[in-house]
Write a protein that holds these residues in place. Structure first.
Motif, PDB file in Angstrom:
ATOM      1  N   ILE A  22       0.811  -1.212   0.000  1.00  0.00           N
ATOM      2  CA  ILE A  22       0.000   0.000   0.000  1.00  0.00           C
ATOM      3  C   ILE A  22       0.849   1.269   0.000  1.00  0.00           C
ATOM      4  O   ILE A  22       2.002   1.267   0.396  1.00  0.00           O
ATOM      5  CB  ILE A  22      -0.989   0.030   1.194  1.00  0.00           C
ATOM      6  N   ASN A  23       0.202   2.339  -0.458  1.00  0.00           N
ATOM      7  CA  ASN A  23       0.856   3.647  -0.512  1.00  0.00           C
ATOM      8  C   ASN A  23       0.572   4.428   0.778  1.00  0.00           C
ATOM      9  O   ASN A  23      -0.015   3.886   1.724  1.00  0.00           O
ATOM     10  CB  ASN A  23       0.396   4.416  -1.766  1.00  0.00           C
ATOM     11  N   HIS A  24       0.958   5.691   0.787  1.00  0.00           N
ATOM     12  CA  HIS A  24       0.837   6.520   2.000  1.00  0.00           C
ATOM     13  C   HIS A  24      -0.606   6.861   2.385  1.00  0.00           C
ATOM     14  O   HIS A  24      -0.841   7.351   3.481  1.00  0.00           O
ATOM     15  CB  HIS A  24       1.649   7.816   1.822  1.00  0.00           C
ATOM     16  N   ILE A  25      -1.567   6.591   1.505  1.00  0.00           N
ATOM     17  CA  ILE A  25      -2.968   6.861   1.867  1.00  0.00           C
ATOM     18  C   ILE A  25      -3.748   5.565   2.129  1.00  0.00           C
ATOM     19  O   ILE A  25      -4.967   5.576   2.234  1.00  0.00           O
ATOM     20  CB  ILE A  25      -3.686   7.740   0.817  1.00  0.00           C
ATOM     21  N   GLY A  26      -3.025   4.446   2.219  1.00  0.00           N
ATOM     22  CA  GLY A  26      -3.651   3.190   2.623  1.00  0.00           C
ATOM     23  C   GLY A  26      -4.316   2.400   1.509  1.00  0.00           C
ATOM     24  O   GLY A  26      -5.109   1.498   1.792  1.00  0.00           O
ATOM     25  N   THR A  27      -3.997   2.735   0.265  1.00  0.00           N
ATOM     26  CA  THR A  27      -4.545   1.968  -0.854  1.00  0.00           C
ATOM     27  C   THR A  27      -3.409   1.294  -1.618  1.00  0.00           C
ATOM     28  O   THR A  27      -2.255   1.718  -1.548  1.00  0.00           O
ATOM     29  CB  THR A  27      -5.377   2.861  -1.801  1.00  0.00           C
ATOM     30  N   MET A  28      -3.755   0.275  -2.353  1.00  0.00           N
ATOM     31  CA  MET A  28      -2.747  -0.527  -3.052  1.00  0.00           C
ATOM     32  C   MET A  28      -2.051   0.293  -4.131  1.00  0.00           C
ATOM     33  O   MET A  28      -2.681   1.051  -4.866  1.00  0.00           O
ATOM     34  CB  MET A  28      -3.413  -1.758  -3.671  1.00  0.00           C
ATOM     35  N   PHE A  29      -0.734   0.134  -4.224  1.00  0.00           N
ATOM     36  CA  PHE A  29       0.048   0.799  -5.258  1.00  0.00           C
ATOM     37  C   PHE A  29      -0.469   0.406  -6.641  1.00  0.00           C
ATOM     38  O   PHE A  29      -0.669  -0.788  -6.915  1.00  0.00           O
ATOM     39  CB  PHE A  29       1.527   0.382  -5.189  1.00  0.00           C
ATOM     40  N   GLY A  30      -0.661   1.379  -7.510  1.00  0.00           N
ATOM     41  CA  GLY A  30      -1.077   1.109  -8.886  1.00  0.00           C
ATOM     42  C   GLY A  30      -0.080   0.238  -9.620  1.00  0.00           C
ATOM     43  O   GLY A  30      -0.455  -0.627 -10.415  1.00  0.00           O
ATOM     44  N   GLY A  31       1.211   0.434  -9.344  1.00  0.00           N
ATOM     45  CA  GLY A  31       2.243  -0.374  -9.985  1.00  0.00           C
ATOM     46  C   GLY A  31       2.167  -1.840  -9.591  1.00  0.00           C
ATOM     47  O   GLY A  31       2.441  -2.726 -10.397  1.00  0.00           O
ATOM     48  N   LYS A  32       1.774  -2.092  -8.363  1.00  0.00           N
ATOM     49  CA  LYS A  32       1.604  -3.481  -7.895  1.00  0.00           C
ATOM     50  C   LYS A  32       0.422  -4.120  -8.618  1.00  0.00           C
ATOM     51  O   LYS A  32       0.496  -5.269  -9.042  1.00  0.00           O
ATOM     52  CB  LYS A  32       1.385  -3.482  -6.374  1.00  0.00           C
ATOM     53  N   ILE A  67      -8.271  -0.137  -3.747  1.00  0.00           N
ATOM     54  CA  ILE A  67      -8.108  -1.404  -3.039  1.00  0.00           C
ATOM     55  C   ILE A  67      -7.424  -1.053  -1.721  1.00  0.00           C
ATOM     56  O   ILE A  67      -6.371  -0.412  -1.719  1.00  0.00           O
ATOM     57  CB  ILE A  67      -7.230  -2.388  -3.840  1.00  0.00           C
ATOM     58  N   LYS A  68      -8.021  -1.465  -0.615  1.00  0.00           N
ATOM     59  CA  LYS A  68      -7.513  -1.059   0.694  1.00  0.00           C
ATOM     60  C   LYS A  68      -6.732  -2.183   1.382  1.00  0.00           C
ATOM     61  O   LYS A  68      -6.917  -3.360   1.078  1.00  0.00           O
ATOM     62  CB  LYS A  68      -8.682  -0.624   1.571  1.00  0.00           C
ATOM     63  N   ARG A  69      -5.875  -1.769   2.313  1.00  0.00           N
ATOM     64  CA  ARG A  69      -5.124  -2.736   3.116  1.00  0.00           C
ATOM     65  C   ARG A  69      -6.097  -3.697   3.778  1.00  0.00           C
ATOM     66  O   ARG A  69      -7.138  -3.285   4.299  1.00  0.00           O
ATOM     67  CB  ARG A  69      -4.306  -2.011   4.170  1.00  0.00           C
TER      68      ARG A  69
END
Length: 167
Positions: A22-32, A67-69
């Protein structure tokens, strides 16, 4: 070469979204997410062609919801259409809140994969036979997407380049 059904290439990957994803706002990295999309497309195309494949292009990835943690993320793909050596693969991403059971379509994309022979040259692939309504629709509309990809590729100005390392 015998044609193959879309369902024979269907590939499904489900993963739990963990803190490293996840990124700094708690959602899955787009690159992942795009990495998962490419992986599933490669497996689907390999199943269809029964050969080594490479990614030739990825259409824009449309991110429709986050997509969330802690969510489960399911990436599903299958071959929708084939050319001589190329295959169009449709991939959809669905997120699921495991506590509520709520599922959301999160992202979609089309990828073009090319089958290779033992010398790394494009190799023929079997035709695809669609069966479900979704498969038939995607198969029927594939030539128009292919036309747009060719247009996009032809319009790319290869004479323009950005400097490398500030040079």
């Amino acid at each position: 070469m015998e044609a193959r059904y879309s369902k024979q290439s269907r590939t499904i990957k489900t993963s739990l979204v963990l803190p490293p994803d996840i990124n700094h706002i708690g959602t899955m990295f787009g690159g992942k997410v795009t990495s998962y999309i490419d992986e599933v497309a490669a497996i689907a195309a390999t199943r269809h062609a029964q050969r080594t494949v490479v990614t030739a292009s990825m259409d824009p990835v449309d991110f429709l919801s986050p997509i969330k943690r802690g969510d489960a993320v399911t990436v599903e793909g299958f071959v929708t259409w084939t050319g001589r050596s190329s295959m169009e693969v449709y991939v959809k991403v669905i997120s699921e809140n495991l506590y509520s059971g709520e599922k959301q379509l999160t992202a979609t994309s089309f990828l073009t994969m090319v089958a290779l022979d033992k010398n790394g040259k494009p190799a023929p692939v079997p035709r695809v036979i669609p069966e479900t309504d979704e498969e038939k629709y995607l198969h029927r509309t594939a030539p128009e997407r292919q036309r747009r990809r060719k247009e996009r590729k032809q319009s790319f100005d290869t004479s323009f380049s950005l400097p490398i390392n500030g040079a």
